[in-house]
Structure formats: C-alpha cells, structure tokens
Design a protein around this motif. Structure first.
Motif, PDB file in Angstrom:
ATOM      1  N   ILE A   1     -14.826 -42.655 -22.457  1.00  0.00           N
ATOM      2  CA  ILE A   1     -15.165 -43.967 -21.919  1.00  0.00           C
ATOM      3  C   ILE A   1     -15.646 -44.825 -23.080  1.00  0.00           C
ATOM      4  N   LEU A   2     -14.915 -45.891 -23.360  1.00  0.00           N
ATOM      5  CA  LEU A   2     -15.288 -46.802 -24.437  1.00  0.00           C
ATOM      6  C   LEU A   2     -16.052 -47.964 -23.819  1.00  0.00           C
ATOM      7  N   GLY A   3     -17.320 -48.031 -24.121  1.00  0.00           N
ATOM      8  CA  GLY A   3     -18.191 -49.041 -23.535  1.00  0.00           C
ATOM      9  C   GLY A   3     -19.232 -48.375 -22.674  1.00  0.00           C
ATOM     10  N   THR A   4     -20.497 -48.644 -22.973  1.00  0.00           N
ATOM     11  CA  THR A   4     -21.574 -47.981 -22.249  1.00  0.00           C
ATOM     12  C   THR A   4     -22.415 -48.956 -21.425  1.00  0.00           C
ATOM     13  N   GLY A   5     -21.826 -50.091 -21.111  1.00  0.00           N
ATOM     14  CA  GLY A   5     -22.507 -51.030 -20.228  1.00  0.00           C
ATOM     15  C   GLY A   5     -22.445 -50.530 -18.791  1.00  0.00           C
ATOM     16  N   ALA A   6     -22.797 -51.403 -17.867  1.00  0.00           N
ATOM     17  CA  ALA A   6     -22.820 -51.016 -16.454  1.00  0.00           C
ATOM     18  C   ALA A   6     -21.454 -50.544 -15.963  1.00  0.00           C
ATOM     19  N   TRP A   7     -20.387 -51.242 -16.355  1.00  0.00           N
ATOM     20  CA  TRP A   7     -19.038 -50.906 -15.900  1.00  0.00           C
ATOM     21  C   TRP A   7     -18.569 -49.580 -16.501  1.00  0.00           C
ATOM     22  N   GLY A   8     -18.719 -49.420 -17.814  1.00  0.00           N
ATOM     23  CA  GLY A   8     -18.319 -48.166 -18.451  1.00  0.00           C
ATOM     24  C   GLY A   8     -19.104 -46.985 -17.920  1.00  0.00           C
TER      25      GLY A   8
ATOM     26  N   GLY B   1     -17.544 -43.837 -15.950  1.00  0.00           N
ATOM     27  CA  GLY B   1     -17.823 -42.491 -16.447  1.00  0.00           C
ATOM     28  C   GLY B   1     -18.421 -41.600 -15.381  1.00  0.00           C
ATOM     29  N   LYS B   2     -19.302 -42.163 -14.564  1.00  0.00           N
ATOM     30  CA  LYS B   2     -19.897 -41.385 -13.474  1.00  0.00           C
ATOM     31  C   LYS B   2     -18.832 -40.978 -12.461  1.00  0.00           C
ATOM     32  N   ILE B   3     -17.939 -41.892 -12.149  1.00  0.00           N
ATOM     33  CA  ILE B   3     -16.858 -41.566 -11.202  1.00  0.00           C
ATOM     34  C   ILE B   3     -15.987 -40.450 -11.766  1.00  0.00           C
TER      35      ILE B   3
ATOM     36  N   ILE C   1      -3.385 -40.944 -22.571  1.00  0.00           N
ATOM     37  CA  ILE C   1      -3.321 -42.010 -21.581  1.00  0.00           C
ATOM     38  C   ILE C   1      -4.434 -42.994 -21.923  1.00  0.00           C
ATOM     39  N   ILE C   2      -4.077 -44.260 -22.076  1.00  0.00           N
ATOM     40  CA  ILE C   2      -5.066 -45.293 -22.379  1.00  0.00           C
ATOM     41  C   ILE C   2      -5.081 -46.293 -21.234  1.00  0.00           C
ATOM     42  N   VAL C   3      -6.265 -46.480 -20.671  1.00  0.00           N
ATOM     43  CA  VAL C   3      -6.440 -47.384 -19.540  1.00  0.00           C
ATOM     44  C   VAL C   3      -7.412 -48.477 -19.966  1.00  0.00           C
ATOM     45  N   THR C   4      -7.058 -49.715 -19.705  1.00  0.00           N
ATOM     46  CA  THR C   4      -8.009 -50.781 -19.957  1.00  0.00           C
ATOM     47  C   THR C   4      -8.648 -51.185 -18.636  1.00  0.00           C
ATOM     48  N   ALA C   5      -9.952 -51.220 -18.642  1.00  0.00           N
ATOM     49  CA  ALA C   5     -10.705 -51.580 -17.444  1.00  0.00           C
ATOM     50  C   ALA C   5     -11.641 -52.743 -17.749  1.00  0.00           C
ATOM     51  N   THR C   6     -11.260 -53.532 -18.728  1.00  0.00           N
ATOM     52  CA  THR C   6     -12.082 -54.679 -19.103  1.00  0.00           C
ATOM     53  C   THR C   6     -12.057 -55.701 -17.978  1.00  0.00           C
TER      54      THR C   6
END
Length: 104
Positions: free
Chosen positions: A10-17, A21-23, A78-83
């Motif tokens: 998981i790239l990004g450790t803000g609320a969304w990342g 990651g929890k999911i 596999i690369i997923v963008t979730a921005t």
C-alpha cells in the motif's frame, strides 16, 4: 490445506491508504505500507508484493510513478491506483475557473 497469503503493498499511509490496507489485511493479505515520509524504501516495500495499491495524494502521484518506473518491476505485478480527488478542488475565486468569452 494452507495457502500462502498474498502480499499487498500500500503506497500512502493516509486515511485512504490505511483503510485499503485494513481491508486487504482483513481479507487475508499480508500488507506492507510505504510513505514518502517513512523510513522504508519504496523498493523494499514493493519488491515481494504481488499487488501494489497506490493511494498517495494527487500531488504525489507523478513523483511516486517516476520512482516506480525506475525499479524495473516485473510485468506480473498488479498495480492499482486508488488515488482520490483526481481533479484539483474547485475554487470559485480562481481566475482559472472563469470561462473565456470571445468579444462580439
């Protein structure tokens, strides 16, 4: 029968990342987190991951993609963008939001 869990970076450790990651973790994946402010290198986080989820802020998308591009990742990753917030916020007072109306 024991199955090996999938490694998800998981790239990004803000609320969304953190939420993504929890999911992933709740669904049996081993998660590894990366932040541009963190101590772990991007390469060390993504090297063994089967899936890379980019949840970095919009302003970090290009720099992160550039860092990923030089790692020569295998095509099997596999690369997923979730921005989220893919467009700049609307500012009603910004001159860039005004329509140009041609003179008659």
């Amino acid at each position: 029968m024991h199955t090996q869990s999938r490694i998800v970076a998981i790239l990004g450790t803000g609320a969304w990342g953190s939420a993504l990651g929890k999911i992933a973790g709740d669904n049996g994946s081993k998660t590894q987190f990366w932040s541009h402010r963190g101590q772990m290198s991007l390469e060390s986080v993504v090297q063994n991951a089967e899936v890379i989820v980019s949840a970095v802020a919009m302003k970090g998308v290009i720099p992160t993609a550039q860092k990923l591009s030089v790692l020569n990742l295998p095509t099997t990753k596999i690369i997923v963008t979730a921005t989220i917030r893919t467009r700049p916020r609307y500012d009603p007072y910004s001159l860039t939001n005004l329509a140009v109306i041609p003179a008659p």
